[in-house]
Design an enzyme around this catalytic site. Structure first.
Site, PDB file in Angstrom:
ATOM      1  N   ASN A  11     127.286  44.315 139.255  1.00 52.32           N
ATOM      2  CA  ASN A  11     126.855  44.871 140.510  1.00 52.32           C
ATOM      3  C   ASN A  11     128.377  44.699 140.631  1.00 52.32           C
ATOM      4  OD1 ASN A  11     127.282  44.688 143.498  1.00 52.32           O
ATOM      5  ND2 ASN A  11     125.535  43.880 143.769  1.00 52.32           N
ATOM      6  N   GLY A  13     129.600  46.579 143.481  1.00 50.88           N
ATOM      7  CA  GLY A  13     129.945  45.902 145.125  1.00 50.88           C
ATOM      8  C   GLY A  13     130.606  44.063 144.716  1.00 50.88           C
ATOM      9  N   LYS A  14     129.899  43.794 144.266  1.00 55.76           N
ATOM     10  CA  LYS A  14     130.070  42.251 144.027  1.00 55.76           C
ATOM     11  C   LYS A  14     132.141  42.605 143.614  1.00 55.76           C
ATOM     12  CE  LYS A  14     126.546  39.233 142.842  1.00 55.76           C
ATOM     13  NZ  LYS A  14     125.938  38.519 142.027  1.00 55.76           N
ATOM     14  N   ASP A  71     125.923  34.211 141.805  1.00 54.20           N
ATOM     15  CA  ASP A  71     124.329  34.217 142.762  1.00 54.20           C
ATOM     16  C   ASP A  71     124.369  34.483 143.917  1.00 54.20           C
ATOM     17  OD1 ASP A  71     122.126  35.601 141.826  1.00 54.20           O
ATOM     18  OD2 ASP A  71     121.111  33.259 142.036  1.00 54.20           O
ATOM     19  N   GLY A 154     124.154  46.691 149.746  1.00 55.72           N
ATOM     20  CA  GLY A 154     123.194  46.126 149.983  1.00 55.72           C
ATOM     21  C   GLY A 154     122.840  45.596 150.851  1.00 55.72           C
ATOM     22  N   TYR A 155     122.658  44.566 151.362  1.00 56.22           N
ATOM     23  CA  TYR A 155     122.625  44.086 153.099  1.00 56.22           C
ATOM     24  C   TYR A 155     123.130  44.194 153.885  1.00 56.22           C
ATOM     25  CZ  TYR A 155     118.239  42.475 150.538  1.00 56.22           C
ATOM     26  OH  TYR A 155     116.967  42.547 149.845  1.00 56.22           O
TER      27      TYR A 155
END
Ligand code: ITT
Length: 199
Positions: A11, A13-14, A71, A154-155
């Site tokens: 990911n 973004g992470k 996670d 994401g959100y």
């Protein structure tokens, strides 16, 4: 730089956020996939901690490098904690972030603000030659009535940070990296690394 760690994530973004969060600690972060294709780690879905550990163990076993697995998920109280552990796959394997956001907004249509409470959770696992450690961070908020803002991933466009009344996507990365679930978990991991690993 005091040291280097490898994040087991696909990911982007992470990865970007973790690089920014750890840079004031003089810890550099690289994706494990830059040095080795460690494959895709199957998330068993029992807990954030187990999923994070499975990722970090895979990284360490395949490379011998200090490995971090992460996670995370969004827990919406009105939906009894969904999407939670299933945040990445929620709405189907092929659902885009926009699809996931639309689905969430639909399920919460007409629900008043005080019942839209939610939290982002982040669990980090560190695996290195002397053992395994777990760090956890939480950020409380609520779900907006509509998507707002461009930053993050994401959100983020629908997660409102209450002290500001704005979404993480409106507040931007510098702000988010100060208060987010990810920042809270990774800063603890950085303190541990500086104390126990890079000295
Ligand atoms: P890796 O397993 O490769 O690290 P992933 O995206 O599959 O990447 P997770 O299984 O931890 O990661 O899923 C977390 C999902 O939760 C992520 O894809 C987002 O949809 C959501 N999420 C987590 N943290 C978030 C944040 O800070 N902002 C917005 N959404 C977030």
């Amino acid at each position: 730089m005091k040291g280097e760690v490898y994040l087991v994530t696909r990911n982007e973004g992470k990865l970007r956020e973790v690089k920014d969060i750890l840079s004031p600690f003089s810890i550099s972060v690289r994706s494990i996939y830059e040095v080795c294709d460690v494959g895709t780690v199957e998330e068993k879905g029992e807990s954030y901690a187990l999923n994070a550990l499975l990722k970090a163990r895979r990284g360490f076993e395949k490379t011998g490098k200090i490995s971090l697995g992460e996670d995370s998920g969004l827990e919406v109280d009105y939906l009894e904690g969904a999407p939670g552990l299933y945040s990445a796959r929620w709405g189907g394997e092929n659902a885009s972030p926009g699809d996931k956001i639309s689905l969430l907004l639909e399920l919460l249509q007409g629900v008043p603000q005080q019942k839209r409470t939610a939290r982002f959770v982040c669990v980090v696992a560190l695996v290195w030659e002397r053992g395994e450690e777990i760090f956890r961070g939480v950020c409380e908020g609520y779900i907006a009535e509509e998507a707002r803002g461009e930053a993050g991933f994401g959100y983020d466009p629908i997660f409102v940070f209450p002290p500001e009344g704005k979404t993480f996507a409106e507040l931007g990365s510098e702000f988010k990296n100060r208060y987010s679930h990810r920042s809270r978990a990774f800063r603890q991991s950085a303190e541990f690394l500086l104390r126990e690993v890079f000295h």
